[in-house]
Design a protein around this motif. Structure first.
Motif, mmCIF file in Angstrom:
data_model
loop_
_atom_site.group_PDB
_atom_site.id
_atom_site.type_symbol
_atom_site.label_atom_id
_atom_site.label_comp_id
_atom_site.label_asym_id
_atom_site.label_seq_id
_atom_site.Cartn_x
_atom_site.Cartn_y
_atom_site.Cartn_z
ATOM 1 N N GLU A 1 -2.567 10.330 9.364
ATOM 2 C CA GLU A 1 -3.702 10.516 8.456
ATOM 3 C C GLU A 1 -4.580 9.264 8.442
ATOM 4 O OE1 GLU A 1 -4.437 13.310 6.736
ATOM 5 O OE2 GLU A 1 -2.749 14.247 7.773
ATOM 6 N N PRO A 2 -5.890 9.442 8.286
ATOM 7 C CA PRO A 2 -6.767 8.271 8.171
ATOM 8 C C PRO A 2 -6.409 7.420 6.953
ATOM 9 C CG PRO A 2 -8.051 10.284 8.434
ATOM 10 C CD PRO A 2 -6.636 10.695 8.216
ATOM 11 N N VAL A 3 -6.692 6.126 7.055
ATOM 12 C CA VAL A 3 -6.369 5.170 6.004
ATOM 13 C C VAL A 3 -7.653 4.440 5.605
ATOM 14 C CG1 VAL A 3 -5.080 3.037 5.543
ATOM 15 C CG2 VAL A 3 -4.017 4.863 6.835
ATOM 16 N N ASP A 4 -7.738 4.080 4.339
ATOM 17 C CA ASP A 4 -8.863 3.272 3.864
ATOM 18 C C ASP A 4 -8.715 1.875 4.472
ATOM 19 O OD1 ASP A 4 -10.801 1.843 2.538
ATOM 20 O OD2 ASP A 4 -10.104 2.379 0.522
ATOM 21 N N LEU A 5 -9.570 1.547 5.420
ATOM 22 C CA LEU A 5 -9.432 0.286 6.143
ATOM 23 C C LEU A 5 -9.966 -0.913 5.375
ATOM 24 C CD1 LEU A 5 -10.058 1.315 9.852
ATOM 25 C CD2 LEU A 5 -7.909 1.020 8.627
ATOM 26 N N ARG A 6 -10.369 -0.715 4.135
ATOM 27 C CA ARG A 6 -10.686 -1.872 3.293
ATOM 28 C C ARG A 6 -9.398 -2.573 2.864
ATOM 29 N NH1 ARG A 6 -14.356 1.101 -1.042
ATOM 30 N NH2 ARG A 6 -12.678 2.588 -0.679
ATOM 31 N N ARG A 7 -8.284 -1.907 3.060
ATOM 32 C CA ARG A 7 -6.986 -2.508 2.730
ATOM 33 C C ARG A 7 -6.717 -3.685 3.659
ATOM 34 N NH1 ARG A 7 -2.856 1.167 0.351
ATOM 35 N NH2 ARG A 7 -3.936 3.055 -0.272
ATOM 36 N N GLY A 8 -6.103 -4.688 3.098
ATOM 37 C CA GLY A 8 -5.710 -5.857 3.874
ATOM 38 C C GLY A 8 -4.237 -5.786 4.236
ATOM 39 N N LEU A 9 -3.650 -6.939 4.480
ATOM 40 C CA LEU A 9 -2.242 -7.000 4.875
ATOM 41 C C LEU A 9 -1.320 -6.361 3.846
ATOM 42 C CD1 LEU A 9 -2.212 -10.643 6.248
ATOM 43 C CD2 LEU A 9 -1.929 -8.574 7.582
ATOM 44 N N ASP A 10 -1.469 -6.739 2.588
ATOM 45 C CA ASP A 10 -0.573 -6.214 1.556
ATOM 46 C C ASP A 10 -0.753 -4.720 1.353
ATOM 47 O OD1 ASP A 10 0.529 -8.724 1.100
ATOM 48 O OD2 ASP A 10 -0.972 -9.232 -0.415
ATOM 49 N N GLY A 11 -2.003 -4.251 1.371
ATOM 50 C CA GLY A 11 -2.262 -2.825 1.201
ATOM 51 C C GLY A 11 -1.703 -1.995 2.342
ATOM 52 N N LEU A 12 -1.835 -2.481 3.560
ATOM 53 C CA LEU A 12 -1.293 -1.754 4.696
ATOM 54 C C LEU A 12 0.233 -1.810 4.726
ATOM 55 C CD1 LEU A 12 -3.906 -2.625 7.458
ATOM 56 C CD2 LEU A 12 -3.620 -0.453 6.237
ATOM 57 N N CYS A 13 0.814 -2.915 4.271
ATOM 58 C CA CYS A 13 2.279 -2.978 4.135
ATOM 59 C C CYS A 13 2.764 -1.923 3.148
ATOM 60 C CB CYS A 13 2.723 -4.364 3.680
ATOM 61 S SG CYS A 13 2.752 -5.593 4.972
ATOM 62 N N ALA A 14 2.014 -1.727 2.074
ATOM 63 C CA ALA A 14 2.369 -0.696 1.088
ATOM 64 C C ALA A 14 2.300 0.694 1.714
ATOM 65 C CB ALA A 14 1.443 -0.792 -0.121
ATOM 66 N N VAL B 1 2.786 1.377 4.911
ATOM 67 C CA VAL B 1 3.934 1.453 5.822
ATOM 68 C C VAL B 1 5.195 1.823 5.041
ATOM 69 C CG1 VAL B 1 5.461 0.100 7.322
ATOM 70 C CG2 VAL B 1 2.983 -0.106 7.545
ATOM 71 N N ARG B 2 5.391 1.207 3.896
ATOM 72 C CA ARG B 2 6.584 1.490 3.093
ATOM 73 C C ARG B 2 6.534 2.872 2.440
ATOM 74 N NH1 ARG B 2 5.931 -4.026 1.098
ATOM 75 N NH2 ARG B 2 7.495 -5.310 2.089
ATOM 76 N N ALA B 3 5.446 3.147 1.709
ATOM 77 C CA ALA B 3 5.385 4.353 0.881
ATOM 78 C C ALA B 3 5.124 5.620 1.689
ATOM 79 C CB ALA B 3 4.303 4.185 -0.192
ATOM 80 N N GLN B 4 4.198 5.582 2.625
ATOM 81 C CA GLN B 4 3.815 6.804 3.331
ATOM 82 C C GLN B 4 4.608 7.022 4.611
ATOM 83 O OE1 GLN B 4 -0.437 6.919 3.847
ATOM 84 N NE2 GLN B 4 -0.815 6.711 1.657
ATOM 85 N N LEU B 5 4.923 5.938 5.317
ATOM 86 C CA LEU B 5 5.639 6.078 6.583
ATOM 87 C C LEU B 5 7.138 5.868 6.441
ATOM 88 C CD1 LEU B 5 3.157 4.206 8.980
ATOM 89 C CD2 LEU B 5 3.175 6.619 8.306
ATOM 90 N N GLY B 6 7.557 5.204 5.360
ATOM 91 C CA GLY B 6 8.985 4.990 5.135
ATOM 92 C C GLY B 6 9.611 3.957 6.052
ATOM 93 N N HIS B 7 8.834 2.984 6.479
ATOM 94 C CA HIS B 7 9.332 1.941 7.382
ATOM 95 C C HIS B 7 9.265 0.578 6.708
ATOM 96 C CE1 HIS B 7 9.483 4.388 11.083
ATOM 97 N NE2 HIS B 7 8.440 5.018 10.555
ATOM 98 N N ASP B 8 9.935 -0.393 7.324
ATOM 99 C CA ASP B 8 9.883 -1.783 6.881
ATOM 100 C C ASP B 8 8.829 -2.516 7.704
ATOM 101 O OD1 ASP B 8 10.291 -4.406 6.126
ATOM 102 O OD2 ASP B 8 12.288 -4.560 7.026
ATOM 103 N N PRO B 9 7.747 -2.977 7.098
ATOM 104 C CA PRO B 9 6.685 -3.629 7.872
ATOM 105 C C PRO B 9 7.118 -4.940 8.526
ATOM 106 C CG PRO B 9 6.247 -3.833 5.528
ATOM 107 C CD PRO B 9 7.430 -2.927 5.672
ATOM 108 N N TYR B 10 8.268 -5.484 8.113
ATOM 109 C CA TYR B 10 8.743 -6.746 8.666
ATOM 110 C C TYR B 10 9.781 -6.545 9.776
ATOM 111 C CZ TYR B 10 6.455 -8.360 4.474
ATOM 112 O OH TYR B 10 5.524 -8.583 3.495
#
Length: 110
Positions: free
Chosen positions: A6-19, A21-30
């Motif tokens: 799904e498209p993502v709001d690209l105004r998100r920065g590192l922390d927003g995209l990490c969120a 990855v965790r919440a929508q994709l269920g992965h560990d960004p690290y």
């Protein structure tokens, strides 16, 4: 490497995209995987990945045209892609039109 379906709001920065990855994709960004996000218009992409003590964010904007996603199964949150597919995607190549050879896998032993 994981491409968000799904498209993502690209105004998100590192922390927003990490969120995402965790919440929508269920992965560990690290974990060291690459996470690819496209914007709603399809002309911008961000790639998030962890490398040696820090998060990296790659951003690309196409001056002409749109990025073309590979086929995505209905209801999928993500698709797994390889480095070749990521390179083609970032170059603006339509992945749906590129024939790919199935990779050889050794037979499983019973």
């Amino acid at each position: 490497m994981y491409l968000a379906a799904e498209p993502v709001d690209l105004r998100r920065g590192l922390d927003g995209l990490c969120a995402v990855v965790r919440a929508q994709l269920g992965h560990d960004p690290y974990a060291g995987d690459f996470y690819v996000f496209l914007g709603r218009r399809g002309d911008r992409v961000k790639v998030l990945y962890w490398e040696r003590g820090g998060l990296n964010l790659h951003y690309k904007y196409l001056a002409r045209g749109r990025f073309h996603l590979p086929r995505i199964a209905p209801g999928a949150r993500e698709i797994e892609i390889d480095g070749t597919a990521l390179t083609m995607l970032l170059d603006g190549i339509d992945l749906r039109l590129v024939p790919r050879v199935d990779h050889w896998q050794p037979p499983t032993q019973r």
